[in-house]
Scaffold this motif. Structure first.
Motif, PDB file in Angstrom:
ATOM      1  N   LEU A  85      45.051  40.736  45.523  1.00 28.81           N
ATOM      2  CA  LEU A  85      46.107  39.942  46.156  1.00 28.81           C
ATOM      3  C   LEU A  85      47.449  40.547  45.773  1.00 28.81           C
ATOM      4  CD1 LEU A  85      44.632  36.387  45.530  1.00 28.81           C
ATOM      5  CD2 LEU A  85      44.432  37.824  47.575  1.00 28.81           C
ATOM      6  N   ALA A  86      47.812  41.595  46.483  1.00 35.01           N
ATOM      7  CA  ALA A  86      49.058  42.316  46.226  1.00 35.01           C
ATOM      8  C   ALA A  86      49.464  43.030  47.509  1.00 35.01           C
ATOM      9  CB  ALA A  86      48.874  43.322  45.099  1.00 35.01           C
TER      10      ALA A  86
ATOM     11  N   TYR B 210      48.523  49.503  40.843  1.00 30.96           N
ATOM     12  CA  TYR B 210      48.175  48.361  39.987  1.00 30.96           C
ATOM     13  C   TYR B 210      47.036  48.664  39.023  1.00 30.96           C
ATOM     14  CZ  TYR B 210      44.433  47.671  43.420  1.00 30.96           C
ATOM     15  OH  TYR B 210      43.356  47.856  44.246  1.00 30.96           O
ATOM     16  N   GLY B 211      46.756  49.884  38.718  1.00 31.81           N
ATOM     17  CA  GLY B 211      45.645  50.252  37.857  1.00 31.81           C
ATOM     18  C   GLY B 211      45.231  49.232  36.814  1.00 31.81           C
ATOM     19  N   ALA B 212      45.857  49.239  35.656  1.00 28.02           N
ATOM     20  CA  ALA B 212      45.463  48.388  34.528  1.00 28.02           C
ATOM     21  C   ALA B 212      46.017  46.963  34.632  1.00 28.02           C
ATOM     22  CB  ALA B 212      45.911  49.018  33.218  1.00 28.02           C
TER      23      ALA B 212
ATOM     24  N   PRO C  62      44.414  39.446  40.531  1.00 28.71           N
ATOM     25  CA  PRO C  62      43.219  38.817  41.102  1.00 28.71           C
ATOM     26  C   PRO C  62      42.825  39.477  42.423  1.00 28.71           C
ATOM     27  CG  PRO C  62      45.142  37.475  41.565  1.00 28.71           C
ATOM     28  CD  PRO C  62      45.613  38.607  40.688  1.00 28.71           C
ATOM     29  N   ALA C  63      41.552  39.328  42.753  1.00 32.74           N
ATOM     30  CA  ALA C  63      41.042  39.823  44.033  1.00 32.74           C
ATOM     31  C   ALA C  63      40.915  38.662  45.012  1.00 32.74           C
ATOM     32  CB  ALA C  63      39.679  40.482  43.831  1.00 32.74           C
ATOM     33  N   ASP C  64      40.839  38.992  46.271  1.00 34.81           N
ATOM     34  CA  ASP C  64      40.627  38.008  47.318  1.00 34.81           C
ATOM     35  C   ASP C  64      39.286  37.305  47.073  1.00 34.81           C
ATOM     36  OD1 ASP C  64      39.175  37.516  50.082  1.00 34.81           O
ATOM     37  OD2 ASP C  64      41.340  37.318  50.426  1.00 34.81           O
ATOM     38  N   ALA C  65      39.315  35.993  46.873  1.00 35.24           N
ATOM     39  CA  ALA C  65      38.115  35.238  46.490  1.00 35.24           C
ATOM     40  C   ALA C  65      37.062  35.219  47.596  1.00 35.24           C
ATOM     41  CB  ALA C  65      38.489  33.819  46.085  1.00 35.24           C
ATOM     42  N   SER C  66      37.473  35.062  48.852  1.00 36.89           N
ATOM     43  CA  SER C  66      36.471  34.995  49.924  1.00 36.89           C
ATOM     44  C   SER C  66      35.815  36.360  50.140  1.00 36.89           C
ATOM     45  CB  SER C  66      37.073  34.452  51.218  1.00 36.89           C
ATOM     46  OG  SER C  66      38.095  35.296  51.690  1.00 36.89           O
ATOM     47  N   ALA C  67      36.588  37.432  50.053  1.00 40.02           N
ATOM     48  CA  ALA C  67      36.013  38.771  50.179  1.00 40.02           C
ATOM     49  C   ALA C  67      35.106  39.074  48.987  1.00 40.02           C
ATOM     50  CB  ALA C  67      37.120  39.817  50.287  1.00 40.02           C
ATOM     51  N   THR C  68      35.471  38.567  47.822  1.00 41.48           N
ATOM     52  CA  THR C  68      34.644  38.754  46.628  1.00 41.48           C
ATOM     53  C   THR C  68      33.313  38.029  46.793  1.00 41.48           C
ATOM     54  OG1 THR C  68      36.574  39.041  45.203  1.00 41.48           O
ATOM     55  CG2 THR C  68      34.521  38.400  44.130  1.00 41.48           C
TER      56      THR C  68
ATOM     57  N   GLN D 261      40.160  40.644  35.806  1.00 39.08           N
ATOM     58  CA  GLN D 261      39.704  39.470  36.564  1.00 39.08           C
ATOM     59  C   GLN D 261      39.166  39.808  37.941  1.00 39.08           C
ATOM     60  OE1 GLN D 261      42.739  36.555  37.678  1.00 39.08           O
ATOM     61  NE2 GLN D 261      44.333  38.081  37.314  1.00 39.08           N
ATOM     62  N   ARG D 262      39.665  40.846  38.578  1.00 34.65           N
ATOM     63  CA  ARG D 262      39.167  41.206  39.905  1.00 34.65           C
ATOM     64  C   ARG D 262      37.725  41.687  39.851  1.00 34.65           C
ATOM     65  NH1 ARG D 262      43.504  44.953  38.702  1.00 34.65           N
ATOM     66  NH2 ARG D 262      42.761  47.070  38.402  1.00 34.65           N
TER      67      ARG D 262
END
Length: 134
Positions: A16-17, A23-25, A29-35, A58-59
């Motif tokens: 989500l960026a 954004y390496g390190a 967070p990642a997109d929850a629905s895609a996850t 967290q992603r």
């Protein structure tokens, strides 16, 4: 004689960026629905009792946690050595704002140069990931 092993390399869902962000390190967070969709596809594919090792970011952990909810037979561990490369001062900057001279200097010594001046070299990244693999 060694037993062959299958290695599954799985990338997290989009973060989500803004597109083009370094954004390496950074722990975005990642997109929850895609996850969830990725975890559901992966859950159907992995053999029973597969060992899942995740980066602590967290992603990556979100994908692993959803996957484990779907497949409690999987063996799960977190390994800090699998975290993404640290791009130093470039973290959270758009890639197109990194000065061309800085990017060229990194690429000229790709193995040992430290991106962003204080980031992690590719050699250091490979050493820690290699240690996790070993």
């Amino acid at each position: 004689m060694t037993t062959p092993m299958t290695l599954w390399l799985v990338r997290h869902a989009p973060v989500l960026a803004d597109p083009g962000l370094c954004y390496g390190a950074t722990n975005l967070p990642a997109d929850a629905s895609a996850t969830r969709a990725a975890a559901e596809r992966l859950a159907r594919s992995l053999p029973e009792g597969t060992r899942v090792v995740s980066s602590p970011l967290q992603r990556c952990e979100l994908l692993a946690q959803i996957l484990l909810g779907l497949r409690p037979d999987l063996i799960y561990t977190v390994d800090d050595r699998l975290r993404e490369m640290d791009f130093g001062a470039w973290e959270l900057r758009p890639w197109d704002e990194v000065p061309r001279a800085d990017m060229d200097a990194w690429l000229a010594d790709f193995t040992d140069a430290r991106p962003g001046g204080d980031g992690e070299s590719v050699r250091t990244l490979m050493a820690r990931v290699g240690a996790a693999w070993d």
